[in-house]
Design a protein around this motif. Structure first.
Motif, PDB file in Angstrom:
ATOM      1  N   ALA A 184      13.982  25.935 -27.999  1.00  0.00           N
ATOM      2  CA  ALA A 184      13.570  25.680 -29.391  1.00  0.00           C
ATOM      3  C   ALA A 184      12.050  25.673 -29.478  1.00  0.00           C
ATOM      4  CB  ALA A 184      14.187  24.386 -29.893  1.00  0.00           C
ATOM      5  N   ASP A 185      11.474  24.600 -30.032  1.00  0.00           N
ATOM      6  CA  ASP A 185      10.016  24.519 -30.166  1.00  0.00           C
ATOM      7  C   ASP A 185       9.362  23.819 -28.981  1.00  0.00           C
ATOM      8  OD1 ASP A 185      10.127  25.767 -32.660  1.00  0.00           O
ATOM      9  OD2 ASP A 185      10.435  23.849 -33.707  1.00  0.00           O
ATOM     10  N   GLY A 186      10.167  23.473 -27.980  1.00  0.00           N
ATOM     11  CA  GLY A 186       9.623  22.775 -26.822  1.00  0.00           C
ATOM     12  C   GLY A 186       9.168  23.735 -25.740  1.00  0.00           C
ATOM     13  N   THR A 187       8.994  23.204 -24.531  1.00  0.00           N
ATOM     14  CA  THR A 187       8.566  24.011 -23.399  1.00  0.00           C
ATOM     15  C   THR A 187       9.771  24.569 -22.665  1.00  0.00           C
ATOM     16  OG1 THR A 187       8.575  22.144 -21.865  1.00  0.00           O
ATOM     17  CG2 THR A 187       6.546  22.532 -23.121  1.00  0.00           C
ATOM     18  N   LEU A 188       9.520  25.533 -21.796  1.00  0.00           N
ATOM     19  CA  LEU A 188      10.586  26.135 -20.997  1.00  0.00           C
ATOM     20  C   LEU A 188      11.262  25.097 -20.120  1.00  0.00           C
ATOM     21  CD1 LEU A 188      12.169  28.529 -19.895  1.00  0.00           C
ATOM     22  CD2 LEU A 188      10.199  29.113 -18.469  1.00  0.00           C
ATOM     23  N   ILE A 189      10.463  24.261 -19.464  1.00  0.00           N
ATOM     24  CA  ILE A 189      11.053  23.272 -18.561  1.00  0.00           C
ATOM     25  C   ILE A 189      11.872  22.248 -19.338  1.00  0.00           C
ATOM     26  CG2 ILE A 189       9.096  21.673 -18.562  1.00  0.00           C
ATOM     27  CD1 ILE A 189      11.302  22.650 -15.537  1.00  0.00           C
ATOM     28  N   GLU A 190      11.497  21.944 -20.574  1.00  0.00           N
ATOM     29  CA  GLU A 190      12.291  21.030 -21.388  1.00  0.00           C
ATOM     30  C   GLU A 190      13.654  21.641 -21.728  1.00  0.00           C
ATOM     31  OE1 GLU A 190       8.723  18.569 -23.711  1.00  0.00           O
ATOM     32  OE2 GLU A 190       9.620  20.350 -24.626  1.00  0.00           O
TER      33      GLU A 190
END
Length: 296
Positions: A121-127
């Protein structure tokens, strides 16, 4: 989902292929198709029960069906764990193959193809990876076979799937005896791990350094060391008990990992020796894999 899912005929195999995004589901699905499995990709979990019912009524025309299920189902994905739990709790023959990989490897794979994670979504890849790992924890715990693909290329992953599912008409346990180097990490999909660093390292003998445990000079040296053959004898005896238990529990696939420092000399020689012993004394189909042979 129905309260009482249909039961496949005795001759029907149903496999749920799932796991982390980027861990190799497409490669595994292709390998299954090559072995004449009927593969259904991205099936909503709610459709598993109707599919199983269809398979049960197919009169043997769909003897091996694999369902690829993943987080692309979004809100429906929680139903997958419930469906699998229902079947397994009732003793119905639905197996689960779970593909995994380390977070670092998954990040590299997503970055190499420049695509976002499906839960990013709008977060980071690792999230996104962490969210998926959390969502899949329950299904992973129910997996019949887990393959860690961190150190596998597409060809090696295909070979692992073929080892696990390519023996038609056989219920025998299949054992992979794998050598590895501790400095590259313990194989995450190993069921049993042994450390053979108690033996002298041929790396420090100049005329043996460039050979491997598959070469006679190194193999002869390793097996001649005090404790080497005793280790093989006693470890085989210990594995006899384990294998008997696997057979009672209807396990179909297991990995025995033998480690030394770099995975080139001691572990390779003892893996070859152990595999030969196991093949002679157990009903299991035994194969050998040297994970780190060829690394610098």
């Amino acid at each position: 989902m129905t309260d009482h899912p249909a039961t496949p005929d005795a001759g029907v195999e149903v496999l749920v292929l799932t796991g982390m995004s980027g861990a190799g589901r497409s490669t595994a699905a292709n390998a299954l198709e090559d072995m004449d499995w009927y593969v259904v990709d991205n099936l909503p979990p709610q459709m598993i029960a109707p599919l199983v019912e269809l398979v049960a009524r197919a009169d043997g025309k769909l003897p091996k069906v694999a369902v690829v299920a993943d987080v692309r189902g979004r809100g429906m994905f929680s139903a997958l764990e419930e469906a699998i739990a229902d079947y397994q709790d009732q003793g119905i023959g639905v197996r689960v193959l779970f593909l995994d990989a380390s977070d670092e490897v998954l990040v590299r794979r997503f970055e190499s193809v420049r695509r976002p994670h499906p839960l990013q979504a709008d977060g980071t890849l690792i999230e996104g990876i962490e969210a998926e790992r959390s969502a899949l924890a329950g299904i992973r715990s129910r997996a019949d076979i887990t393959i860690d693909t961190s150190d596998l290329n597409v060809h090696q992953l295909g070979a692992e799937v073929r080892r696990a599912f390519g023996h038609e008409g056989s219920d025998a346990l299949r054992i992979t005896v794998m050598s590895f180097g501790f400095k590259y990490g313990i194989p995450k999909d190993a069921d049993n791990v042994a450390d053979v660093r108690f033996l002298p390292n041929p790396y420090w003998i100049p005329h043996l350094r460039e050979f491997t445990g598959q070469d006679a000079p190194v193999a002869d040296y390793v097996l001649a060391q005090p404790g080497a053959l005793a280790f093989v004898d006693r470890y085989c005896s210990a594995l006899d008990v384990v294998i008997e238990g696997y057979l009672r529990e209807n396990r179909t696939y297991a990995t025995v990992a033998i480690g030394c420092t770099g995975g080139k000399h001691r572990s390779v020689a003892l893996t070859e020796q152990l595999a030969r012993r196991l093949a002679d004394r157990t009903p299991a189909a035994v194969t050998v894999r040297h994970r780190d042979l060829g690394r610098e």
